[in-house]
Design an enzyme around this catalytic site. Structure first.
Site, mmCIF file in Angstrom:
data_model
loop_
_atom_site.group_PDB
_atom_site.id
_atom_site.type_symbol
_atom_site.label_atom_id
_atom_site.label_comp_id
_atom_site.label_asym_id
_atom_site.label_seq_id
_atom_site.Cartn_x
_atom_site.Cartn_y
_atom_site.Cartn_z
ATOM 1 C CG ASP A 63 -2.481 2.173 6.516
ATOM 2 O OD1 ASP A 63 -3.298 2.928 7.079
ATOM 3 O OD2 ASP A 63 -2.455 2.025 5.294
ATOM 4 C CG ASP A 93 -1.730 1.186 1.427
ATOM 5 O OD1 ASP A 93 -2.412 1.570 0.464
ATOM 6 O OD2 ASP A 93 -1.707 1.775 2.522
ATOM 7 C CG LEU A 94 1.401 3.651 -2.942
ATOM 8 C CD1 LEU A 94 1.091 4.527 -4.160
ATOM 9 C CD2 LEU A 94 2.876 3.269 -2.929
ATOM 10 C CG ASP A 95 -2.031 7.459 0.349
ATOM 11 O OD1 ASP A 95 -0.968 7.851 -0.167
ATOM 12 O OD2 ASP A 95 -3.151 7.670 -0.145
#
Length: 242
Positions: free
Chosen positions: A188, A16-18
Site C-alpha cells: 500500500d 506487505d502486511l499492514d
C-alpha cells in the site's frame, strides 16, 4: 485496476502486511490504547501519560538511536524503558515493566480481522507461486491465520534493513533462487513498497484501498506496474487452466 507497465514473467509474489492484507488503522489505535490503559493501571506515575506524549517520546528515542525505528518492536521496548527511567525507576525495574507492557502490546497487535477476500486470494495464489511476506511491522503471520499461505516472512530491522532498502527483497530472491526481476511485490505504500520493490529490481503493485489519485500523491517517485483497489484482481496472474 490500472496498468502502467507490462509485467515480466511473474514467478514469485511478496506481500506487505499492514493495510495491504487487512485494515491496520483500527488495530494500531486499539493496541496503543491497550498499552496506555495497562500502564495507567499498573504504573501510577504514568496516569497523566497521553498518546501525544508517548508519540513525542518515541520520536526522541528514534532520533537518539539511528536505525532503531527499523525494528518497531525493539523501538517500542526501548521507548518504554526510557519512559520508566524518566519516571525514576532503576534500569532493572524499567526493563521488567517494559517487557510486561510489551506483552500487552503483542496480544492486542494480533487481534486482527483478516477479510475473507485475503484468505481466498492468498490460497489461490499460493497453489501456483511461492509467496513471501515482507513487512516493516511486527505482525506474526502465524498468529493471524495467514502462515499456511506463505513460504516465509521477513521483517524489517530483524532480517535486514526496513523497506524501502533492498535488503528484504534481496533475501527473498536468494532464499528462493528466483531473480528479483521475476518477483512481484504488492503493498500500500508508494515509498516503502512500490519504491522499494522497483529500486530492488522487482515489479510492484500498488494496492490503493482508499482510491487516491496517483498523480496527486507527493510520495510517488516511481510508478507501480499495476494499481489495484482490492486483492481480487491479482487472481488474473493465475494460469488460464487454474
Amino acid at each position: 485496476m490500472r496498468f502502467y507497465r507490462r509485467l515480466d514473467t511473474v514467478r514469485a509474489i511478496s506481500f506487505d502486511l499492514d493495510d495491504t492484507l487487512y485494515d491496520n488503522y483500527a488495530v494500531i489505535r486499539k493496541t496503543e490504547q491497550a498499552m496506555l490503559d495497562w500502564l495507567h493501571a499498573n504504573v501510577a506515575a504514568t496516569r497523566t501519560l497521553t498518546a501525544a506524549h508517548w508519540y513525542k517520546l518515541k520520536q526522541q528515542v528514534a532520533t537518539s538511536q539511528p536505525g532503531l525505528s527499523d525494528n518497531v518492536s525493539q523501538w517500542r521496548l526501548e521507548t518504554l524503558v526510557v519512559l520508566m527511567q524518566q519516571l525514576g525507576m532503576p534500569l532493572a525495574n524499567a526493563k521488567r515493566v517494559a517487557a510486561q507492557a510489551m506483552a500487552i502490546v503483542v496480544a492486542a497487535r494480533h487481534e486482527i480481522d483478516v477479510p475473507h477476500e485475503t484468505h481466498n486470494v492468498l490460497k489461490a495464489l499460493s497453489a501456483h507461486f511461492p509467496l513471501a511476506a515482507i513487512t516493516n511491522g511486527n505482525v506474526d503471520i502465524h498468529k493471524i491465520g495467514l502462515g499456511d499461505y506463505f513460504s516465509f516472512s521477513l521483517q524489517g530491522g530483524v532480517e535486514g534493513a526496513a523497506k524501502p532498502a533492498k535488503d528484504l527483497f534481496e533475501i527473498a530472491a536468494a532464499r528462493t533462487h528466483i531473480p528479483l526481476k521475476h518477483w512481484l511485490h504488492v503493498g500500500d505504500d508508494l515509498i516503502t513498497d512500490v519504491g522499494g520493490a522497483r529500486q530492488a529490481g522487482a515489479m510492484a503493485v500498488w494496492i490503493n484501498l482508499h482510491h487516491h489519485r496517483l498523480g496527486r500523491q507527493p510520495k510517488c517517485r516511481l510508478l507501480p506496474d499495476w494499481e489495484i483497489t482490492s486483492l481480487t484482481p491479482l487472481l488474473s496472474l493465475l494460469p488460464s487452466d487454474a
